[in-house]
Design a protein around this motif. Structure first.
Motif, PDB file in Angstrom:
ATOM      1  N   ALA A  37       2.636   6.198  -2.844  1.00 35.00           N
ATOM      2  CA  ALA A  37       3.493   7.033  -3.373  1.00 35.00           C
ATOM      3  C   ALA A  37       3.520   7.248  -5.030  1.00 35.00           C
ATOM      4  O   ALA A  37       3.646   8.167  -5.721  1.00 35.00           O
ATOM      5  N   ALA A  38       3.219   5.935  -5.619  1.00 34.06           N
ATOM      6  CA  ALA A  38       3.055   6.165  -6.992  1.00 34.06           C
ATOM      7  C   ALA A  38       1.755   7.039  -7.536  1.00 34.06           C
ATOM      8  O   ALA A  38       1.846   7.774  -8.459  1.00 34.06           O
ATOM      9  N   ARG A  39       0.694   6.861  -6.683  1.00 31.78           N
ATOM     10  CA  ARG A  39      -0.324   7.735  -6.964  1.00 31.78           C
ATOM     11  C   ARG A  39      -0.013   9.418  -6.815  1.00 31.78           C
ATOM     12  O   ARG A  39      -0.538  10.251  -7.628  1.00 31.78           O
ATOM     13  N   GLU A  40       0.948   9.511  -5.654  1.00 35.67           N
ATOM     14  CA  GLU A  40       1.058  10.784  -5.384  1.00 35.67           C
ATOM     15  C   GLU A  40       1.950  11.391  -6.688  1.00 35.67           C
ATOM     16  O   GLU A  40       1.753  12.403  -6.827  1.00 35.67           O
ATOM     17  N   ALA A  41       2.772  10.581  -7.065  1.00 39.86           N
ATOM     18  CA  ALA A  41       3.628  10.802  -8.203  1.00 39.86           C
ATOM     19  C   ALA A  41       3.038  10.862  -9.457  1.00 39.86           C
ATOM     20  O   ALA A  41       3.636  11.100 -10.694  1.00 39.86           O
ATOM     21  N   SER A  93       0.744  -1.182   0.000  1.00 39.43           N
ATOM     22  CA  SER A  93       0.035  -0.056   0.109  1.00 39.43           C
ATOM     23  C   SER A  93       0.794   1.267   0.117  1.00 39.43           C
ATOM     24  O   SER A  93       0.395   2.262  -0.477  1.00 39.43           O
ATOM     25  N   GLY A  94       1.865   1.096   0.676  1.00 39.11           N
ATOM     26  CA  GLY A  94       2.734   2.498   0.694  1.00 39.11           C
ATOM     27  C   GLY A  94       3.388   2.681  -0.771  1.00 39.11           C
ATOM     28  O   GLY A  94       3.712   3.712  -1.096  1.00 39.11           O
TER      29      GLY A  94
END
Length: 81
Positions: free
Chosen positions: A25-29, A20-21
């Motif tokens: 992080a991928a969605r945030e980027a 999930s981390g």
């Protein structure tokens, strides 16, 4: 072994379990998880196919290497270097 592309152009929905981390992080980027996963799976698949091809043809490589060792390179007299 056939050397056909593993790309079909069609899409198939699948379920993956990803940390999930990493997903956060991928969605945030703003990284497209599907594209990244597909590229990574394609790379891993192609590497495994190449490894298997080399393993399946190891005897032929050994034969030709021995032949060249015993007989030399064919057409070597025509080399310009």
């Amino acid at each position: 072994m056939k050397h056909e592309s593993i790309r079909s152009g069609k899409r198939k929905a699948v379920n993956l379990s990803i940390d999930s981390g990493i997903v956060s992080a991928a969605r945030e980027a703003e990284i497209n998880l599907s594209q990244v996963c597909e590229a990574a799976i394609r790379t891993a698949t192609e590497a495994e196919q190449a490894r298997r091809w080399k393993e399946e043809n190891r005897a032929a490589f050994a034969y030709w290497n021995k032949w060249v060792e015993d007989n030399g390179l064919p057409l070597v007299k025509y080399r310009l270097f």
